[in-house]
Scaffold this motif. Sequence first.
Motif, mmCIF file in Angstrom:
data_model
loop_
_atom_site.group_PDB
_atom_site.id
_atom_site.type_symbol
_atom_site.label_atom_id
_atom_site.label_comp_id
_atom_site.label_asym_id
_atom_site.label_seq_id
_atom_site.Cartn_x
_atom_site.Cartn_y
_atom_site.Cartn_z
ATOM 1 N N ALA A 121 0.851 -1.195 0.000
ATOM 2 C CA ALA A 121 0.000 0.000 0.000
ATOM 3 C C ALA A 121 0.883 1.241 0.000
ATOM 4 O O ALA A 121 1.937 1.259 0.637
ATOM 5 N N PRO A 122 0.488 2.266 -0.712
ATOM 6 C CA PRO A 122 1.296 3.487 -0.731
ATOM 7 C C PRO A 122 1.301 4.165 0.639
ATOM 8 O O PRO A 122 0.304 4.107 1.361
ATOM 9 N N ALA A 123 2.424 4.738 0.983
ATOM 10 C CA ALA A 123 2.537 5.441 2.255
ATOM 11 C C ALA A 123 1.754 6.746 2.171
ATOM 12 O O ALA A 123 1.802 7.434 1.171
ATOM 13 N N ASP A 124 1.014 7.045 3.217
ATOM 14 C CA ASP A 124 0.220 8.269 3.253
ATOM 15 C C ASP A 124 0.761 9.177 4.331
ATOM 16 O O ASP A 124 1.074 8.730 5.430
ATOM 17 N N ASP A 125 0.824 10.457 4.016
ATOM 18 C CA ASP A 125 1.217 11.395 5.045
ATOM 19 C C ASP A 125 -0.026 11.820 5.827
ATOM 20 O O ASP A 125 -1.159 11.544 5.446
ATOM 21 N N GLU A 126 0.201 12.476 6.930
ATOM 22 C CA GLU A 126 -0.878 12.841 7.846
ATOM 23 C C GLU A 126 -1.899 13.766 7.183
ATOM 24 O O GLU A 126 -3.104 13.613 7.389
ATOM 25 N N LEU A 127 -1.442 14.691 6.351
ATOM 26 C CA LEU A 127 -2.350 15.616 5.684
ATOM 27 C C LEU A 127 -3.245 14.891 4.687
ATOM 28 O O LEU A 127 -4.452 15.125 4.638
ATOM 29 N N ALA A 128 -2.670 13.985 3.902
ATOM 30 C CA ALA A 128 -3.469 13.239 2.925
ATOM 31 C C ALA A 128 -4.537 12.412 3.626
ATOM 32 O O ALA A 128 -5.688 12.342 3.173
ATOM 33 N N VAL A 129 -4.177 11.800 4.746
ATOM 34 C CA VAL A 129 -5.132 11.001 5.507
ATOM 35 C C VAL A 129 -6.244 11.903 6.049
ATOM 36 O O VAL A 129 -7.430 11.566 5.973
ATOM 37 N N ALA A 130 -5.873 13.066 6.567
ATOM 38 C CA ALA A 130 -6.865 13.997 7.118
ATOM 39 C C ALA A 130 -7.799 14.505 6.021
ATOM 40 O O ALA A 130 -9.009 14.587 6.228
ATOM 41 N N LEU A 131 -7.262 14.832 4.851
ATOM 42 C CA LEU A 131 -8.105 15.322 3.752
ATOM 43 C C LEU A 131 -9.089 14.248 3.296
ATOM 44 O O LEU A 131 -10.239 14.549 2.975
ATOM 45 N N LEU A 150 -14.835 28.078 4.111
ATOM 46 C CA LEU A 150 -13.385 27.911 4.208
ATOM 47 C C LEU A 150 -12.940 27.963 5.663
ATOM 48 O O LEU A 150 -12.130 27.135 6.101
ATOM 49 N N HIS A 151 -13.471 28.898 6.415
ATOM 50 C CA HIS A 151 -13.122 29.007 7.832
ATOM 51 C C HIS A 151 -13.473 27.713 8.580
ATOM 52 O O HIS A 151 -12.667 27.181 9.340
ATOM 53 N N ARG A 152 -14.655 27.198 8.327
ATOM 54 C CA ARG A 152 -15.093 25.968 9.001
ATOM 55 C C ARG A 152 -14.265 24.768 8.564
ATOM 56 O O ARG A 152 -13.943 23.898 9.376
ATOM 57 N N ALA A 153 -13.912 24.719 7.287
ATOM 58 C CA ALA A 153 -13.086 23.607 6.793
ATOM 59 C C ALA A 153 -11.708 23.644 7.446
ATOM 60 O O ALA A 153 -11.154 22.599 7.805
ATOM 61 N N LYS A 154 -11.143 24.839 7.603
ATOM 62 C CA LYS A 154 -9.844 24.967 8.268
ATOM 63 C C LYS A 154 -9.932 24.489 9.712
ATOM 64 O O LYS A 154 -9.028 23.807 10.206
ATOM 65 N N GLN A 155 -11.034 24.823 10.395
ATOM 66 C CA GLN A 155 -11.211 24.374 11.774
ATOM 67 C C GLN A 155 -11.290 22.846 11.839
ATOM 68 O O GLN A 155 -10.685 22.231 12.718
ATOM 69 N N ARG A 156 -12.038 22.250 10.914
ATOM 70 C CA ARG A 156 -12.162 20.782 10.908
ATOM 71 C C ARG A 156 -10.818 20.118 10.639
ATOM 72 O O ARG A 156 -10.474 19.116 11.259
ATOM 73 N N LEU A 157 -10.057 20.679 9.700
ATOM 74 C CA LEU A 157 -8.740 20.125 9.390
ATOM 75 C C LEU A 157 -7.822 20.255 10.597
ATOM 76 O O LEU A 157 -7.088 19.328 10.933
ATOM 77 N N ARG A 158 -7.864 21.384 11.261
ATOM 78 C CA ARG A 158 -7.034 21.614 12.447
ATOM 79 C C ARG A 158 -7.337 20.561 13.507
ATOM 80 O O ARG A 158 -6.428 20.012 14.120
ATOM 81 N N LYS A 159 -8.617 20.240 13.697
ATOM 82 C CA LYS A 159 -8.989 19.216 14.683
ATOM 83 C C LYS A 159 -8.483 17.844 14.274
ATOM 84 O O LYS A 159 -8.033 17.065 15.107
ATOM 85 N N LEU A 160 -8.548 17.537 12.980
ATOM 86 C CA LEU A 160 -8.068 16.239 12.518
ATOM 87 C C LEU A 160 -6.553 16.102 12.642
ATOM 88 O O LEU A 160 -6.046 15.004 12.866
ATOM 89 N N LEU A 161 -5.842 17.211 12.496
ATOM 90 C CA LEU A 161 -4.386 17.165 12.549
ATOM 91 C C LEU A 161 -3.828 17.346 13.949
ATOM 92 O O LEU A 161 -2.632 17.152 14.167
ATOM 93 N N MET A 220 -12.079 14.012 5.618
ATOM 94 C CA MET A 220 -13.000 15.145 5.606
ATOM 95 C C MET A 220 -14.094 14.939 4.569
ATOM 96 O O MET A 220 -13.954 14.123 3.659
ATOM 97 N N ARG A 221 -15.154 15.721 4.694
ATOM 98 C CA ARG A 221 -16.175 15.750 3.644
ATOM 99 C C ARG A 221 -15.500 16.231 2.362
ATOM 100 O O ARG A 221 -14.605 17.073 2.390
ATOM 101 N N ALA A 222 -15.938 15.707 1.241
ATOM 102 C CA ALA A 222 -15.336 16.055 -0.045
ATOM 103 C C ALA A 222 -15.404 17.559 -0.299
ATOM 104 O O ALA A 222 -14.454 18.157 -0.821
ATOM 105 N N GLU A 223 -16.500 18.196 0.094
ATOM 106 C CA GLU A 223 -16.662 19.638 -0.126
ATOM 107 C C GLU A 223 -15.634 20.438 0.667
ATOM 108 O O GLU A 223 -15.073 21.410 0.170
ATOM 109 N N ASP A 224 -15.388 20.023 1.917
ATOM 110 C CA ASP A 224 -14.398 20.715 2.751
ATOM 111 C C ASP A 224 -12.989 20.529 2.191
ATOM 112 O O ASP A 224 -12.201 21.477 2.139
ATOM 113 N N ALA A 225 -12.673 19.304 1.784
ATOM 114 C CA ALA A 225 -11.344 19.037 1.238
ATOM 115 C C ALA A 225 -11.120 19.856 -0.033
ATOM 116 O O ALA A 225 -10.035 20.407 -0.252
#
Length: 173
Positions: free
Chosen positions: A99-109, A148-159, A112-117
């Motif tokens: 399996a390809p190695a995934d970085d933390e950002l790719a996994v978090a994206l 965009l603001h809400r998507a950034k907050q969700r990403l921050r929580k995932l990371l 997320m919901r497709a719209e947020d990503a």
Amino acid sequence: MNVDARRERFASIAPVVIDAVRRYLARRTDPATADDVLSETLLVCWRRRDVMPAEHLPWAYGIARHCLANAERGRRRQARLAARIAVLDPPPQAIDGPAPADDELAVALRAMRAEDAELLRLWAWEDLSPAQIAVVLGVSVNAATIRLHRAKQRLRKLLAPAGHEDSTEGSRP
């Protein structure tokens, strides 16, 4: 505007649109699909060159986004058909590779919901402002800014590292 002037205007902006849309698509799909969608996007841009706004790049991203969605729907239809055929005539077993190695950002994206990503990709990868993102998505600038603001907050929580409290950004010691 006469035909020659419209043609010259399109020819002058096409290289910028081609390069930017190619990068946009390369980050979202495989190379073959990206080439097909780029061609379709340019065809739509050419056909609609009379209504092309002065800020043409976000407009072209919006067209590419719709063309990519159409291509993805076609890919899903093909996959469903292949699955039905596989039931009737199963293919020989394939050997699974690593399996390809995934970085933390790719996994978090992906989590997320497709719209947020997509909002975050438009902002970070395509370097678009909320106003330009609004054009791409066909929403108001206010809606794009809030989303965009809400998507950034969700990403921050995932990371956020596990077990850590919310960010103390902006607070004083």
